[in-house]
Design a protein around this motif. Structure first.
Motif, PDB file in Angstrom:
ATOM      1  N   ASP A 179       0.822  -1.202   0.000  1.00 31.75           N
ATOM      2  CA  ASP A 179       0.000   0.000   0.000  1.00 31.75           C
ATOM      3  C   ASP A 179       0.863   1.262   0.000  1.00 31.75           C
ATOM      4  OD1 ASP A 179      -2.386  -1.355   0.078  1.00 31.75           O
ATOM      5  OD2 ASP A 179      -2.648  -1.183   2.233  1.00 31.75           O
ATOM      6  N   PRO A 180       0.383   2.332  -0.624  1.00 26.32           N
ATOM      7  CA  PRO A 180       1.077   3.611  -0.481  1.00 26.32           C
ATOM      8  C   PRO A 180       0.903   4.139   0.937  1.00 26.32           C
ATOM      9  CG  PRO A 180      -1.023   3.915  -1.600  1.00 26.32           C
ATOM     10  CD  PRO A 180      -0.823   2.433  -1.462  1.00 26.32           C
ATOM     11  N   VAL A 181       1.792   5.019   1.327  1.00 30.52           N
ATOM     12  CA  VAL A 181       1.660   5.670   2.626  1.00 30.52           C
ATOM     13  C   VAL A 181       0.545   6.699   2.535  1.00 30.52           C
ATOM     14  CG1 VAL A 181       2.789   7.101   4.344  1.00 30.52           C
ATOM     15  CG2 VAL A 181       4.088   5.303   3.171  1.00 30.52           C
ATOM     16  N   VAL A 182      -0.456   6.589   3.383  1.00 30.71           N
ATOM     17  CA  VAL A 182      -1.582   7.507   3.385  1.00 30.71           C
ATOM     18  C   VAL A 182      -1.687   8.155   4.760  1.00 30.71           C
ATOM     19  CG1 VAL A 182      -4.073   7.779   3.103  1.00 30.71           C
ATOM     20  CG2 VAL A 182      -2.827   6.151   1.660  1.00 30.71           C
ATOM     21  N   THR A 183      -1.604   9.477   4.799  1.00 31.21           N
ATOM     22  CA  THR A 183      -1.757  10.246   6.031  1.00 31.21           C
ATOM     23  C   THR A 183      -2.687  11.414   5.753  1.00 31.21           C
ATOM     24  OG1 THR A 183       0.077  11.760   5.565  1.00 31.21           O
ATOM     25  CG2 THR A 183       0.629   9.655   6.647  1.00 31.21           C
ATOM     26  N   THR A 184      -3.000  12.167   6.771  1.00 34.01           N
ATOM     27  CA  THR A 184      -3.825  13.356   6.552  1.00 34.01           C
ATOM     28  C   THR A 184      -3.130  14.340   5.612  1.00 34.01           C
ATOM     29  OG1 THR A 184      -2.896  14.327   8.579  1.00 34.01           O
ATOM     30  CG2 THR A 184      -5.015  13.180   8.757  1.00 34.01           C
ATOM     31  N   THR A 187      -1.078  13.518   3.015  1.00 32.89           N
ATOM     32  CA  THR A 187      -1.212  13.081   1.640  1.00 32.89           C
ATOM     33  C   THR A 187      -2.641  13.277   1.145  1.00 32.89           C
ATOM     34  OG1 THR A 187      -1.691  10.800   2.326  1.00 32.89           O
ATOM     35  CG2 THR A 187       0.621  11.347   1.918  1.00 32.89           C
ATOM     36  N   LEU A 188      -3.617  13.145   2.009  1.00 32.13           N
ATOM     37  CA  LEU A 188      -4.991  13.386   1.588  1.00 32.13           C
ATOM     38  C   LEU A 188      -5.217  14.836   1.239  1.00 32.13           C
ATOM     39  CD1 LEU A 188      -6.966  11.159   4.143  1.00 32.13           C
ATOM     40  CD2 LEU A 188      -6.528  10.698   1.731  1.00 32.13           C
ATOM     41  N   GLU A 189      -4.593  15.737   1.973  1.00 33.05           N
ATOM     42  CA  GLU A 189      -4.714  17.160   1.661  1.00 33.05           C
ATOM     43  C   GLU A 189      -4.120  17.491   0.307  1.00 33.05           C
ATOM     44  OE1 GLU A 189      -2.846  19.122   4.887  1.00 33.05           O
ATOM     45  OE2 GLU A 189      -4.456  18.706   6.326  1.00 33.05           O
ATOM     46  N   VAL A 190      -3.027  16.825  -0.064  1.00 31.25           N
ATOM     47  CA  VAL A 190      -2.410  17.038  -1.357  1.00 31.25           C
ATOM     48  C   VAL A 190      -3.322  16.571  -2.482  1.00 31.25           C
ATOM     49  CG1 VAL A 190      -0.506  16.372  -2.862  1.00 31.25           C
ATOM     50  CG2 VAL A 190      -0.057  16.929  -0.472  1.00 31.25           C
TER      51      VAL A 190
END
Length: 208
Positions: free
Chosen positions: A195-200, A202-205
């Motif tokens: 899985d890709p790294v997903v954080t708040t 990366t979601l904002e981007v």
């Protein structure tokens, strides 16, 4: 063999065994690349701690009964699914009757006397997924499964429904072991190891 079973029946108060097995032959109009058989085996036993109170020591009966259940249930799972080497995913569960504590269900599945032996008999390495509950007779319990050696393999995240129509009675416990020979039909949602790294952040981007 029958003599050994009769002794086991008397030793742990075994009232009945229920085996459930299914195989998905088609899903979304197509046959799975790897049709998987799933099975659960449930043992209905008397609750050895019924009416003992919340301070009762559970260890003695736990050490005596849980290994017998591990042997009994895994043996039938292996037979039902065509051999231990065909089994890829596993899970466990327990339902205590209304006269018992939820801790009584946990006492029979959440210790090495059950879990370690189930893992060994099924040639697994992962922590075993579980479910436990207190319920009236006939209640359905959804048992989660995941891969027995690679817990992060998302394709094998699945469930098996276990139900015994007349159990548990108020003074009984239903103990379940479950397994599958393969993944869900048409798995395609990736894997935790890739899985890709997903954080708040990366979601904002992505949203910008």
């Amino acid at each position: 063999m029958q003599e050994r079973m009769d002794h086991l029946d008397e030793s742990i108060g075994l009232r009945k065994l229920t085996l459930y097995r299914d195989v998905v032959l088609t899903e979304a109009g197509a046959a799975p690349a790897q049709p998987a058989s799933r099975a659960s085996v449930a043992a209905v036993i008397r609750n050895p701690w019924a009416a003992t109170g919340p301070t009762a020591d559970l260890s003695r009966e736990q050490q005596r009964i849980a290994p017998l259940l591990a042997i009994l249930l895994t043996g039938r799972l292996i037979d039902a699914l065509g051999g231990v080497d065909r089994i890829e995913a596993f899970g466990k569960a327990a339902i205590v009757g209304t006269g018992g504590e939820i801790e009584h269900a946990g006492a029979l599945i959440h210790t090495p006397y059950f879990g370690n032996l189930v893992r060994e008999f099924l040639k697994g390495e992962s922590i075993i997924c579980f479910a436990d509950s207190r319920a009236e007779a006939g209640e359905t319990l959804v048992v989660p499964l995941w891969h027995k050696t690679h817990a992060s393999t998302r394709s094998h995240y699945q469930t098996v429904s276990a139900r015994v129509s007349d159990a548990p009675r108020a003074d009984e416990i239903v103990v379940v072991a479950a397994a599958s020979t393969g993944p869900r039909p048409h798995p395609r949602i990736g894997d935790r190891m890739t899985d890709p790294v997903v954080t708040t952040e990366t979601l904002e981007v992505v949203a910008s």
